[in-house]
Design a protein around this motif. Structure first.
Motif, PDB file in Angstrom:
ATOM      1  N   ARG A   5       0.766  -0.654  -6.108  1.00 10.76           N
ATOM      2  CA  ARG A   5       2.014   0.085  -6.191  1.00 10.76           C
ATOM      3  C   ARG A   5       3.037  -0.456  -5.196  1.00 10.76           C
ATOM      4  NH1 ARG A   5      -0.377   6.234  -6.619  1.00 10.76           N
ATOM      5  NH2 ARG A   5      -1.893   5.811  -8.262  1.00 10.76           N
ATOM      6  N   ASP A  35       2.755   4.301  -1.457  1.00 12.17           N
ATOM      7  CA  ASP A  35       2.476   5.083  -2.664  1.00 12.17           C
ATOM      8  C   ASP A  35       3.745   5.779  -3.138  1.00 12.17           C
ATOM      9  OD1 ASP A  35       1.528   7.637  -4.174  1.00 12.17           O
ATOM     10  OD2 ASP A  35      -0.236   6.330  -4.098  1.00 12.17           O
ATOM     11  N   ALA A  95      -6.140   4.610   2.047  1.00 17.21           N
ATOM     12  CA  ALA A  95      -5.073   3.996   1.254  1.00 17.21           C
ATOM     13  C   ALA A  95      -5.272   2.500   1.142  1.00 17.21           C
ATOM     14  CB  ALA A  95      -3.714   4.306   1.880  1.00 17.21           C
ATOM     15  N   TYR A 124       0.811  -1.218   0.000  1.00 11.84           N
ATOM     16  CA  TYR A 124       0.000   0.000   0.000  1.00 11.84           C
ATOM     17  C   TYR A 124       0.843   1.265   0.000  1.00 11.84           C
ATOM     18  CZ  TYR A 124      -3.461  -3.479   1.295  1.00 11.84           C
ATOM     19  OH  TYR A 124      -4.258  -4.588   1.313  1.00 11.84           O
ATOM     20  N   GLN A 182       5.685   6.893   4.201  1.00 12.38           N
ATOM     21  CA  GLN A 182       5.020   5.768   3.560  1.00 12.38           C
ATOM     22  C   GLN A 182       4.145   5.005   4.553  1.00 12.38           C
ATOM     23  OE1 GLN A 182       4.958   5.373   0.426  1.00 12.38           O
ATOM     24  NE2 GLN A 182       6.968   5.221  -0.573  1.00 12.38           N
ATOM     25  N   GLU A 199      -5.737  12.209  -2.736  1.00  9.98           N
ATOM     26  CA  GLU A 199      -6.715  11.120  -2.650  1.00  9.98           C
ATOM     27  C   GLU A 199      -8.137  11.685  -2.613  1.00  9.98           C
ATOM     28  OE1 GLU A 199      -6.434   7.393  -1.850  1.00  9.98           O
ATOM     29  OE2 GLU A 199      -4.813   7.917  -3.244  1.00  9.98           O
TER      30      GLU A 199
END
Length: 405
Positions: A356, A311, A349, A309, A340, A399
């Motif tokens: 990714r 990104d 998320a 998860y 992160q 987001e």
């Protein structure tokens, strides 16, 4: 009498417990001359002190039916202890074959001394039982005088040899490199000084009694107490080389607790990822080494669970801001990782497909201290870094904007 019984019995019981421990711990090495010498040293010293208690002296004399037989038994055990202790340090300092040439002389000499003491004892007139003042009471009887003289000299030589070789051994460069072993040898040296001082004092009083000077007899009564106290440094000497290296350093103990509390906020923030793996072993709640080790294991597990998860944009933003702030390389890595983790743990998320990958994979370090430091930097960045806040805030806005479109 009560104080004599208390001291002798207490020290004797400590010696017997030490003997039981050594027999159990070294049972697989009984063929070694060093082990035999070590067990013999503890055996003779423990029983010599234990049987020297006035209560046991009375029981031994009554059981054997021989007045003052306890004196012969205890003195013989002391002589055997002195010989065994001298033998032990020779085996420590020299290879077995080289040591045996000297040990053989010691064994023969001390066996001869004990045999001579037995003969002299039964040649003497010892009809009156003397529990405490046997030496001074019979000092002027010729056979007892010789009996006592060879007993004191043999004890002094054996313990003096032990003290000398232990002290010299502790200064040997090969042993000095192992500090706990060197400290153990110094304590063995201290343990030998007590019975050596006992022998010197007793011999001095004996010579004064031969000269008709009885004012020093009181020293003869207190000297055995000094010898019995040698059990304390003997126990310390045997424990230090074994337990010393395992003893946690106080400074390391404090550092581990500091690491624990530094990691605790991050640990609490990520525990929801998989709370089932959180573990504190029974009896380890107050052990900072265990607690930090478990924190590191659990944080690594949660980190890998969140990796899908991560990104790419969060990492790039955090890395760019960290370089603009001229942070050191390790701090840049910590900021990127913290950003992160902060972004990945959010519900938004983890609601999208895990497609990714992170900018780079963090390989678990083999250096425990480096692993601790890495996670502490990540934890601090996670809580306090404005760069992490900014990178995650941009991610959340992106987001949100993507959700509205």
């Amino acid at each position: 009498m009560a104080i004599f019984n208390l001291i002798y019995l207490s020290c004797g019981i400590v010696g017997l417990l030490l003997l039981a421990y050594k027999i159990r711990a070294l049972r697989s090495s009984w063929g070694s001359p060093r082990v035999v010498a070590l067990i013999s040293t503890v055996f003779f010293s423990a029983f010599a002190v234990f049987f020297a208690a006035p209560a046991n002296i009375t029981w031994i004399n009554w059981t054997t039916g021989v007045p003052n037989f306890a004196a012969l038994l205890v003195y013989s055990l002391v002589v055997c202890f002195a010989g065994a202790a001298f033998t032990l340090v020779l085996y420590w300092r020299y290879p077995p074959v080289q040591a045996w040439h000297r040990v053989r002389l010691i064994v023969v000499s001390y066996a001869t001394v004990v045999a001579a003491m037995i003969v002299l004892f039964f040649k003497s007139e010892l009809d009156e039982e003397r529990q405490v003042d046997f030496d001074t009471y019979y000092a002027t009887q010729p056979t007892v005088a010789v009996f006592l003289f060879i007993y004191f000299v043999a004890t002094g030589i054996g313990c003096g040899g032990q003290a000398y070789h232990c002290w010299q051994g502790s200064r040997d460069p090969a042993i000095s490199a192992r500090p706990w072993l060197a400290r153990g040898l110094r304590w063995y040296c201290a343990a030998a000084l007590f019975p050596m001082a006992f022998a010197v004092i007793k011999l001095f009083v004996l010579l004064m009694d031969w000269a008709g000077e009885r004012s020093f007899d009181v020293l003869s009564l207190t000297a055995p107490l000094m010898a019995s106290l040698s059990m304390i440094p003997l126990v310390i000497a045997m424990a230090l080389p074994v337990l010393g290296p395992r003893r946690p350093s106080p400074s390391l103990w404090v550092r581990r607790w500091r690491t624990y509390f530094a990691l605790r906020p991050l640990h609490r923030a990520l525990v929801h990822v998989n709370p089932g793996i959180v573990l504190v072993a029974p009896g380890k709640f107050l052990n900072p080494h265990h607690r930090v080790r478990r924190q590191i294991i659990e944080l690594n597990d949660w980190r890998w669970a969140l990796t899908p998860y991560f990104d790419l944009s969060v990492g790039e933003a955090a890395s760019s801001l960290a370089h603009q702030a001229s942070l050191p390389t390790d701090e840049v890595t910590a900021v990127v990782e913290a950003a992160q983790l902060r972004a990945a743990r959010s519900s938004s998320a983890r609601s999208r497909p895990a497609k990714r990958r992170p900018i780079s994979e963090i390989v678990d370090g083999t250096d425990l201290a480096a692993e601790h430091d890495r996670w502490v930097r990540i934890s601090r960045a996670y809580q306090h870094s404005p760069i992490v806040d900014a990178a995650v805030a941009d991610f959340v806005r992106a987001e949100a904007a993507g959700g509205k479109q």
